[in-house]
Design an enzyme around this catalytic site. Structure first.
Site, PDB file in Angstrom:
ATOM      1  N   GLY A  40      98.849 -58.980  26.517  1.00 20.93           N
ATOM      2  CA  GLY A  40      97.547 -58.929  25.841  1.00 20.93           C
ATOM      3  C   GLY A  40      97.608 -59.306  24.374  1.00 20.93           C
ATOM      4  O   GLY A  40      98.300 -60.245  23.982  1.00 20.93           O
ATOM      5  N   VAL A  41      96.867 -58.574  23.550  1.00 19.39           N
ATOM      6  CA  VAL A  41      96.822 -58.812  22.105  1.00 19.39           C
ATOM      7  C   VAL A  41      98.227 -58.710  21.504  1.00 19.39           C
ATOM      8  O   VAL A  41      98.620 -59.512  20.653  1.00 19.39           O
ATOM      9  CB  VAL A  41      95.952 -57.740  21.412  1.00 19.39           C
ATOM     10  CG1 VAL A  41      95.973 -57.917  19.909  1.00 19.39           C
ATOM     11  CG2 VAL A  41      94.525 -57.799  21.893  1.00 19.39           C
ATOM     12  N   ASP A  42      98.963 -57.720  21.944  1.00 18.17           N
ATOM     13  CA  ASP A  42     100.304 -57.456  21.416  1.00 18.17           C
ATOM     14  C   ASP A  42     101.200 -58.693  21.594  1.00 18.17           C
ATOM     15  O   ASP A  42     101.840 -59.159  20.624  1.00 18.17           O
ATOM     16  CB  ASP A  42     100.865 -56.251  22.198  1.00 18.17           C
ATOM     17  CG  ASP A  42     102.016 -55.557  21.497  1.00 18.17           C
ATOM     18  OD1 ASP A  42     102.378 -55.977  20.381  1.00 18.17           O
ATOM     19  OD2 ASP A  42     102.549 -54.581  22.073  1.00 18.17           O
TER      20      ASP A  42
HETATM   21  N1  AR6 Z   1      92.624 -61.910  20.614  1.00 23.90           N
HETATM   22  C1  AR6 Z   1      91.646 -60.993  20.786  1.00 23.90           C
HETATM   23  N2  AR6 Z   1      91.560 -60.206  21.880  1.00 23.90           N
HETATM   24  C2  AR6 Z   1      92.483 -60.364  22.847  1.00 23.90           C
HETATM   25  C3  AR6 Z   1      93.548 -61.290  22.740  1.00 23.90           C
HETATM   26  C4  AR6 Z   1      93.593 -62.096  21.561  1.00 23.90           C
HETATM   27  N3  AR6 Z   1      94.548 -63.018  21.348  1.00 23.90           N
HETATM   28  N4  AR6 Z   1      94.317 -61.187  23.859  1.00 23.90           N
HETATM   29  C5  AR6 Z   1      93.753 -60.243  24.646  1.00 23.90           C
HETATM   30  N5  AR6 Z   1      92.638 -59.741  24.044  1.00 23.90           N
HETATM   31  P1  AR6 Z   1      95.133 -55.282  25.658  1.00 23.90           P
HETATM   32  P2  AR6 Z   1      95.187 -52.335  25.449  1.00 23.90           P
HETATM   33  C6  AR6 Z   1      91.719 -58.679  24.510  1.00 23.90           C
HETATM   34  O1  AR6 Z   1      95.595 -55.185  27.061  1.00 23.90           O
HETATM   35  O2  AR6 Z   1      94.194 -52.166  26.543  1.00 23.90           O
HETATM   36  C7  AR6 Z   1      99.986 -54.431  25.757  1.00 23.90           C
HETATM   37  O3  AR6 Z   1     100.922 -54.772  26.726  1.00 23.90           O
HETATM   38  C8  AR6 Z   1      91.770 -58.276  25.947  1.00 23.90           C
HETATM   39  O4  AR6 Z   1      91.006 -59.195  26.726  1.00 23.90           O
HETATM   40  O5  AR6 Z   1      95.771 -56.276  24.758  1.00 23.90           O
HETATM   41  O6  AR6 Z   1      95.068 -51.487  24.225  1.00 23.90           O
HETATM   42  C9  AR6 Z   1     100.537 -53.421  24.747  1.00 23.90           C
HETATM   43  O7  AR6 Z   1     101.913 -53.620  24.492  1.00 23.90           O
HETATM   44  C10 AR6 Z   1      91.113 -56.901  25.899  1.00 23.90           C
HETATM   45  O8  AR6 Z   1      89.699 -57.034  25.808  1.00 23.90           O
HETATM   46  O9  AR6 Z   1      95.282 -53.843  24.895  1.00 23.90           O
HETATM   47  C11 AR6 Z   1     100.268 -52.110  25.426  1.00 23.90           C
HETATM   48  O10 AR6 Z   1     101.289 -51.796  26.348  1.00 23.90           O
HETATM   49  C12 AR6 Z   1      91.589 -56.332  24.572  1.00 23.90           C
HETATM   50  O11 AR6 Z   1      92.073 -57.465  23.847  1.00 23.90           O
HETATM   51  C13 AR6 Z   1      98.963 -52.344  26.152  1.00 23.90           C
HETATM   52  O12 AR6 Z   1      98.913 -53.749  26.396  1.00 23.90           O
HETATM   53  C14 AR6 Z   1      92.684 -55.279  24.654  1.00 23.90           C
HETATM   54  O13 AR6 Z   1      93.559 -55.543  25.728  1.00 23.90           O
HETATM   55  C15 AR6 Z   1      97.766 -51.955  25.334  1.00 23.90           C
HETATM   56  O14 AR6 Z   1      96.597 -52.082  26.111  1.00 23.90           O
END
Ligand code: AR6
Length: 183
Positions: A40-42
């Site tokens: 994801g974002v990370d």
């Molecule tokens: N820019 C903006 N938003 C994004 C991007 C981006 N580049 N990529 C994804 N999103 P998530 P969580 C959106 O899963 O639920 C990781 O593995 C995505 O569509 O990134 O807090 C970490 O290491 C969604 O709407 O974060 C943790 O283990 C939102 O960002 C876990 O995921 C958040 O999705 C954290 O999970």
């Protein structure tokens, strides 16, 4: 796709896009407690910002152990336009009875507080916890908006930006922010 609202001296902007491309002084990472990266974002932030980000996260993890849900730390932006990445950990949704709402609020509040402490005027947030961590979107958007609006009323940040990946996310955050402030 973009919207702008005002609370006190703070602009709250909603944009549909990629958080790694933002020009705010800090961007917030929806990290996990290990600080060792993920999807994801990370994953996107570590890829775009380069290895310096993981190096610094390793040093932080070596000194504090793991980062509890709701807490935040500030570190380098590496190769990103943003000078800093604030790593925070949202709650994993477990049905709502495990203080998830309060933990999500803390993740936003502690991230905003770090920006203020460092005298950063602008910060971007993703939709914390609504991806892999499965927090229900509407409720998460409301908590995010209410926490940012409350903070903006009390503190002199220039801009808080929500960077939403999908139209559905954008609409949920727009509804939540619009219900709390004027356009
Ligand atoms: N820019 C903006 N938003 C994004 C991007 C981006 N580049 N990529 C994804 N999103 P998530 P969580 C959106 O899963 O639920 C990781 O593995 C995505 O569509 O990134 O807090 C970490 O290491 C969604 O709407 O974060 C943790 O283990 C939102 O960002 C876990 O995921 C958040 O999705 C954290 O999970």
């Amino acid at each position: 796709m973009e919207k702008r609202y005002t609370v006190g001296k703070t602009a709250i902007r909603l944009v549909k896009g990629d958080i790694t491309k933002q020009d705010t002084a800090a961007i917030v990472n929806a990290a996990n407690s290990s600080l060792m990266g993920g999807g994801g974002v990370d994953g996107a932030i570590h890829r775009a910002g380069g290895p310096q980000i993981l190096d610094e996260c390793r040093r932080i993890a070596a000194s504090i152990g793991s980062l509890p849900p709701g807490d935040a730390v500030i570190a380098t932006g590496g190769n990103l336009q943003a000078r800093f990445v604030i790593h925070t950990v949202g709650p994993i949704w477990q049905g709502g009875g495990k203080n998830e709402a309060r933990t999500l609020e803390k993740a936003y509040y502690n991230s905003l507080s770090l920006a203020l402490e460092k005298e950063l005027a602008t910060i971007s947030f993703p939709s914390i916890s609504t991806g892999a961590y499965r927090f229900p979107l509407e409720q998460a958007a409301h908590i995010a908006a209410a926490t940012v609006v409350r903070f903006a009323k009390e503190n002199p940040l220039e801009e808080v930006r929500f960077v939403l990946f999908s139209e559905e996310d954008f609409a949920a955050y727009d509804t939540a922010v619009a219900s709390l402030c004027t356009g």
